[in-house]
Write a protein that holds these residues in place. Structure first.
Motif, PDB file in Angstrom:
ATOM      1  N   GLY A 191       0.830  -1.302  -0.102  1.00 21.73           N
ATOM      2  CA  GLY A 191       0.039   0.000  -0.066  1.00 21.73           C
ATOM      3  C   GLY A 191       0.872   1.082   0.066  1.00 21.73           C
ATOM      4  O   GLY A 191       2.109   1.335   0.391  1.00 21.73           O
ATOM      5  N   GLU A 192       0.129   2.252  -0.808  1.00 23.62           N
ATOM      6  CA  GLU A 192       0.866   3.649  -0.695  1.00 23.62           C
ATOM      7  C   GLU A 192       1.290   4.253   0.777  1.00 23.62           C
ATOM      8  O   GLU A 192       0.547   3.708   1.793  1.00 23.62           O
ATOM      9  CB  GLU A 192       0.042   4.546  -1.370  1.00 23.62           C
ATOM     10  CG  GLU A 192       0.092   4.378  -3.014  1.00 23.62           C
ATOM     11  CD  GLU A 192       1.409   4.236  -3.552  1.00 23.62           C
ATOM     12  OE1 GLU A 192       2.248   5.063  -3.425  1.00 23.62           O
ATOM     13  OE2 GLU A 192       1.691   3.102  -4.189  1.00 23.62           O
ATOM     14  N   SER A 193       1.820   5.232   0.844  1.00 24.75           N
ATOM     15  CA  SER A 193       2.258   5.647   2.411  1.00 24.75           C
ATOM     16  C   SER A 193       0.896   6.451   2.808  1.00 24.75           C
ATOM     17  O   SER A 193       0.108   7.098   1.858  1.00 24.75           O
ATOM     18  CB  SER A 193       3.358   6.838   2.163  1.00 24.75           C
ATOM     19  OG  SER A 193       3.488   7.252   3.311  1.00 24.75           O
ATOM     20  N   GLY A 205      -2.653   3.559   5.706  1.00 23.89           N
ATOM     21  CA  GLY A 205      -3.032   2.827   6.953  1.00 23.89           C
ATOM     22  C   GLY A 205      -2.558   1.409   7.287  1.00 23.89           C
ATOM     23  O   GLY A 205      -3.090   0.855   8.276  1.00 23.89           O
ATOM     24  N   LYS A 206      -1.174   0.901   6.675  1.00 20.56           N
ATOM     25  CA  LYS A 206      -0.746  -0.314   6.840  1.00 20.56           C
ATOM     26  C   LYS A 206      -0.232  -0.471   8.177  1.00 20.56           C
ATOM     27  O   LYS A 206      -0.536  -1.461   8.839  1.00 20.56           O
ATOM     28  CB  LYS A 206       0.463  -0.366   5.925  1.00 20.56           C
ATOM     29  CG  LYS A 206       0.160  -0.212   4.358  1.00 20.56           C
ATOM     30  CD  LYS A 206       1.070  -0.492   3.544  1.00 20.56           C
ATOM     31  CE  LYS A 206       2.308   0.576   3.715  1.00 20.56           C
ATOM     32  NZ  LYS A 206       2.201   2.118   3.187  1.00 20.56           N
ATOM     33  N   SER A 207       0.439   0.555   8.766  1.00 16.23           N
ATOM     34  CA  SER A 207       1.015   0.606  10.100  1.00 16.23           C
ATOM     35  C   SER A 207      -0.225   0.506  11.372  1.00 16.23           C
ATOM     36  O   SER A 207      -0.104  -0.112  12.110  1.00 16.23           O
ATOM     37  CB  SER A 207       1.647   1.986  10.267  1.00 16.23           C
ATOM     38  OG  SER A 207       3.137   1.807   9.629  1.00 16.23           O
ATOM     39  N   THR A 208      -1.125   1.342  10.644  1.00 17.94           N
ATOM     40  CA  THR A 208      -2.488   1.399  11.642  1.00 17.94           C
ATOM     41  C   THR A 208      -2.840  -0.198  11.883  1.00 17.94           C
ATOM     42  O   THR A 208      -3.296  -0.383  12.838  1.00 17.94           O
ATOM     43  CB  THR A 208      -3.390   2.441  11.038  1.00 17.94           C
ATOM     44  OG1 THR A 208      -2.847   3.544  10.884  1.00 17.94           O
ATOM     45  CG2 THR A 208      -4.486   2.607  12.302  1.00 17.94           C
ATOM     46  N   LEU A 209      -3.056  -0.557  10.735  1.00 18.40           N
ATOM     47  CA  LEU A 209      -3.542  -2.010  10.749  1.00 18.40           C
ATOM     48  C   LEU A 209      -2.812  -2.650  11.563  1.00 18.40           C
ATOM     49  O   LEU A 209      -3.175  -3.667  12.326  1.00 18.40           O
ATOM     50  CB  LEU A 209      -3.640  -2.485   9.301  1.00 18.40           C
ATOM     51  CG  LEU A 209      -4.410  -3.971   9.034  1.00 18.40           C
ATOM     52  CD1 LEU A 209      -5.879  -3.826   9.593  1.00 18.40           C
ATOM     53  CD2 LEU A 209      -4.355  -4.460   7.544  1.00 18.40           C
TER      54      LEU A 209
HETATM   55  N1  ATP Z   1      -1.419   8.721  16.076  1.00 16.63           N
HETATM   56  C1  ATP Z   1      -2.117   9.245  15.136  1.00 16.63           C
HETATM   57  N2  ATP Z   1      -3.039  10.278  15.194  1.00 16.63           N
HETATM   58  C2  ATP Z   1      -3.817  10.489  14.328  1.00 16.63           C
HETATM   59  N3  ATP Z   1      -3.697  10.038  12.986  1.00 16.63           N
HETATM   60  C3  ATP Z   1      -2.707   9.305  12.627  1.00 16.63           C
HETATM   61  C4  ATP Z   1      -1.947   8.870  13.837  1.00 16.63           C
HETATM   62  N4  ATP Z   1      -1.065   7.864  13.028  1.00 16.63           N
HETATM   63  C5  ATP Z   1      -1.163   8.004  11.633  1.00 16.63           C
HETATM   64  N5  ATP Z   1      -2.223   8.813  11.440  1.00 16.63           N
HETATM   65  C6  ATP Z   1      -2.867   8.770  10.019  1.00 16.63           C
HETATM   66  O1  ATP Z   1      -3.350   7.565   9.690  1.00 16.63           O
HETATM   67  C7  ATP Z   1      -3.306   7.447   8.279  1.00 16.63           C
HETATM   68  C8  ATP Z   1      -2.543   6.165   8.058  1.00 16.63           C
HETATM   69  O2  ATP Z   1      -1.265   6.257   8.960  1.00 16.63           O
HETATM   70  P1  ATP Z   1      -0.344   5.066   8.606  1.00 16.63           P
HETATM   71  O3  ATP Z   1       0.833   5.246   9.516  1.00 16.63           O
HETATM   72  O4  ATP Z   1      -1.077   3.788   9.242  1.00 16.63           O
HETATM   73  O5  ATP Z   1       0.188   4.645   7.091  1.00 16.63           O
HETATM   74  P2  ATP Z   1       1.098   3.829   6.626  1.00 16.63           P
HETATM   75  O6  ATP Z   1       0.200   3.045   5.492  1.00 16.63           O
HETATM   76  O7  ATP Z   1       1.731   3.098   7.206  1.00 16.63           O
HETATM   77  O8  ATP Z   1       2.084   4.740   5.860  1.00 16.63           O
HETATM   78  P3  ATP Z   1       3.679   4.560   5.784  1.00 16.63           P
HETATM   79  O9  ATP Z   1       3.878   3.891   4.493  1.00 16.63           O
HETATM   80  O10 ATP Z   1       4.014   5.905   5.374  1.00 16.63           O
HETATM   81  O11 ATP Z   1       4.241   3.904   6.764  1.00 16.63           O
HETATM   82  C9  ATP Z   1      -2.267   8.634   7.893  1.00 16.63           C
HETATM   83  O12 ATP Z   1      -3.243   9.391   7.171  1.00 16.63           O
HETATM   84  C10 ATP Z   1      -1.761   9.422   8.987  1.00 16.63           C
HETATM   85  O13 ATP Z   1      -1.929  10.919   9.006  1.00 16.63           O
END
Ligand code: ATP
Ligand code: MG
Lengths: 256, 417
Positions: A69-71, A74-78
């Motif tokens: 998934g792109e940056s 929400g990958k890390s969130t998941l």
């Molecule tokens: N602690 C937080 N509070 C509020 N919003 C957040 C928080 N952490 C992440 N987000 C938001 O949630 C969304 C998903 O973030 P996440 O870190 O899960 O993305 P990602 O897919 O892991 O990105 P990357 O590839 O850059 O690591 C982003 O839009 C980010 O701005």
């Protein structure tokens, strides 16, 4: 390090429902997936527009899954939800048949400690530890992973280090800060693997490495997995590594 | 790999600040223990100084003065008590026994006290123990002297050794009367009281010294025999220790002595005078103790500061522990045990330090001040104080532990540099 079951062990393990076979015996057709998400809804709260919805997602025992998934998708969130750090608004997360409940932090911590090995992007290791100390640290918080090690712990650490192409005899007592970034990530991988947790979760573990080291790291980690019982869920935005995995999932497909 | 190993690793990685904190705590514990031990030793040796005496009778003076010069040989009496008054009161039917003492002479810096053999029978110390002779016996001859244990040891005198007593309390070369050689007839067992630093002679011997001094001429050694024949009846004494037939009448007799017509006298009840002494000394004592407690509190605060300041640097540590399955409670327990390890180490080191120095310091204190430093390992009282330090260190560590508990929950698994 065989010892009688400690209290922490008893609580988590006795919570396991009978249908969630912890041993995950292959060939048991009725067995539930190792990891299963259903009806998951998450948002970061009022200030954030970001929404994560996953109707269903499962990882089978022994499977290697790449989550692309792109940056900012929400990958890390998941991964935070799966590891019981972030708390979903709705839905259920089950690992080895047990509910991961971030609203009960201590319970979630124990479940994570026993069944999940984590590898981060960077800063996985404490600078003052030796290679050996860094790896065995994972056993301090998990009686289950401690018990799974047959024979001397040192020997198991060396086995894993060697599997990950680290010279165990030379590096065993070296401080981790004396290692290269690629070597440090492999030490982190050894720490995630020790005690054979059922699920290895890695959040872009190679993004701090150069491309040659990236491929090498992936090969080594995939080769070190106990394929009969260990699953890998790795997050990346690098499509090129997709062929190395049993299964590739795009976050858009999940959240759609 | 166990939790304590992790705690140890982490502490070891911060060893400089940990050791400094531990040393701070150890020094404050040592200070606290020494202050209390010295206070107890002082109080003990003061209160042990005299026992079995119901009243101390002297010329008119304040209670404290009488106590200080008659019991501790500190300072000099302003007035003496006439021998007639002493005899008069000794004959009083309410009085069971009386021991006269006469102070004012010295030998090489030690006080010389004139008294009678009754002193050894009646004047007790400590828990009503009577003076015991390590060797020899009491005063028979005019020129017999009984030495306190400290005197014998410090000056290296043995039984039957000869020595010289000078008039006045200051030992100077030209006031020594080489020709009045006293013979050591007995040496007392150590008592840990001022008697250890005293030479005891007969009242007549005091008179003889004065006689020799007053005539201002050197007495040939042959004259010692003449002196033995001479009329050496003392005319005045410093004070008298008195025992009553009925102790319930102490205050009654005291009043009678105080209102004696013939001479202005003071009768002191030792216990009452001691109490007054402590009420004065006690203020300084309390102040010392308060300062010691304050220093202990400060060092506990220093320990918390150390833990708190390192916490932000240790967020990564905490996040990694949690990613490995440490519950917030486990992390809090780790911090708590860290504080307890430092506090225990500090207490132990401080205690060992005091134990070691008190071994060395005890003989010096005994020689210089006649203070008997109790050689114990740990009293219950001290144990409670140390446990209180441990407990407060633990309680104090709850603050950083609670902060970490909350921050690890808020940080989640985000690892920060
Ligand atoms: N602690 C937080 N509070 C509020 N919003 C957040 C928080 N952490 C992440 N987000 C938001 O949630 C969304 C998903 O973030 P996440 O870190 O899960 O993305 P990602 O897919 O892991 O990105 P990357 O590839 O850059 O690591 C982003 O839009 C980010 O701005
Ligand atoms: Mg991410």
């Amino acid at each position: 390090m065989i010892e009688p079951a400690s209290a922490e062990n008893i609580t988590t393990d006795s919570l396991a429902p009978s249908d969630g076979g912890q041993d995950g015996a292959p060939g048991d057709s009725s067995r539930a997936p190792l990891l299963e998400l259903t009806g998951l809804k998450f948002s970061y709260g009022a200030g954030s527009a970001f929404q994560l919805t996953v109707d269903h997602f499962a990882v089978e025992a022994g499977q290697t899954v790449l989550l692309l998934g792109e940056s900012g998708t929400g990958k890390s969130t998941l991964l935070n939800l799966i590891t019981g750090v972030a708390r979903q608004q709705a839905g259920e997360i089950k690992i080895v048949g047990q509910k991961m409940r971030a609203d009960k932090p201590a319970q979630a911590d124990r479940l994570r400690g026993q069944h999940i090995g984590l590898i981060y992007q960077s800063l996985n290791l404490l600078p003052y530890t030796s290679v050996k100390q860094a790896v065995v640290m994972a056993l301090a918080f998990s009686s289950l992973r401690r018990k799974r090690i047959r024979g001397p712990v040192d020997q198991e650490v060396k086995r894993l280090l060697n599997l990950l192409n680290l010279d165990a005899t030379a590096l065993f007592d070296r401080p981790v800060v004396a290692l290269s970034a690629g070597q440090q990530q492999r030490v982190a991988a050894a720490r995630a693997l020790i005690g054979r947790p059922e699920l290895i979760v890695a959040d872009e573990p190679t993004s701090a490495l150069d491309s040659k080291n990236q491929a090498r790291f992936l090969d080594l980690v995939l080769g070190s997995l106990d394929r009969s019982s260990q699953s890998l869920l790795m997050v990346s935005h690098d499509e090129r590594i997709a062929p190395l995995f049993d299964r590739v999932v795009r976050i858009e497909e999940l959240t759609a | 790999m166990r939790l304590w190993a992790l705690i140890w690793q982490s502490l070891f990685s911060r060893r400089l600040s940990v050791v400094l904190t531990l040393v701070t705590l150890a020094l404050s514990v040592a200070l606290f223990l020494s202050v209390t031990r010295l206070q107890n030793a002082a109080r003990n040796s003061f209160e042990r100084s005299i026992a079995g005496v119901d009243l101390i009778v002297s010329a008119r003076a304040s209670d404290l003065q009488v106590l200080l010069y008659s019991v501790f040989r500190l300072g000099d009496p302003i007035n003496n008590l006439s021998w007639e008054s002493f005899e008069q009161w000794s004959a009083d039917p309410r009085i069971a026994w009386s021991v006269p003492i006469s102070l004012g002479d010295s030998h090489r810096g030690f006080r010389v006290m004139g008294t009678t053999n009754a002193y050894f029978d009646h004047v007790l110390y400590g828990n009503n123990q009577s003076l015991a002779f390590a060797s020899g016996k009491g005063l028979d001859d005019l020129f017999d002297v009984v030495l306190g244990a400290g005197v014998a040891q410090k000056l290296g005198y043995g039984l039957n050794d000869r020595l010289v007593v000078s008039h006045g309390t200051v030992s100077t070369g030209n006031s020594e009367h080489d020709d009045l050689p006293f013979r050591v007839s007995g040496i007392l067992e150590p008592t840990g009281t001022s008697i250890d630093q005293t030479l005891l002679v007969s009242l007549e011997a005091i008179e003889a010294i004065h006689l020799g001094w007053q005539t201002g001429r050197k007495l040939a050694s042959g004259n010692a025999d003449q002196l033995r024949q001479a009329e050496l009846q003392p005319t005045q004494i410093t004070a008298a220790f008195v025992g009553l037939n009925n102790r319930l009448r102490i205050f009654h007799v005291q009043r009678a002595v105080n209102s004696y017509d013939e001479e202005a006298l003071t009768a002191v009840v030792p216990g009452v005078a001691f109490a007054r002494l402590w009420s004065i000394v006690g203020v300084a004592e309390q102040a010392f103790r308060a300062i010691a407690v304050l220093i202990v509190v400060l060092s506990i605060l220093a320990m918390i500061t150390m833990i708190l300041t390192t916490l932000s640097e240790r967020r990564r540590e905490m996040a990694i522990y949690r990613s490995l399955g440490a519950t917030p409670l486990v992390i809090a327990m780790m911090l708590l045990s860290e504080a307890l390890v430092i506090a225990f180490g500090g207490c132990l080191t401080g205690w060992l330090f005091v134990q070691a120095t008190s071994r060395i310091g005890a003989s010096m204190l005994q020689e210089r001040l006649g203070l008997l430093l109790p050689q114990h390992w740990l009293t219950w009282g001290e144990l409670w104080v140390l446990l209180a330090i441990l407990a407060s260190a633990g309680a104090a560590a709850i603050i950083p532990a609670a902060l970490v508990y909350r921050s690890t929950l808020a940080d989640g698994l985000t690892v920060r540099s």
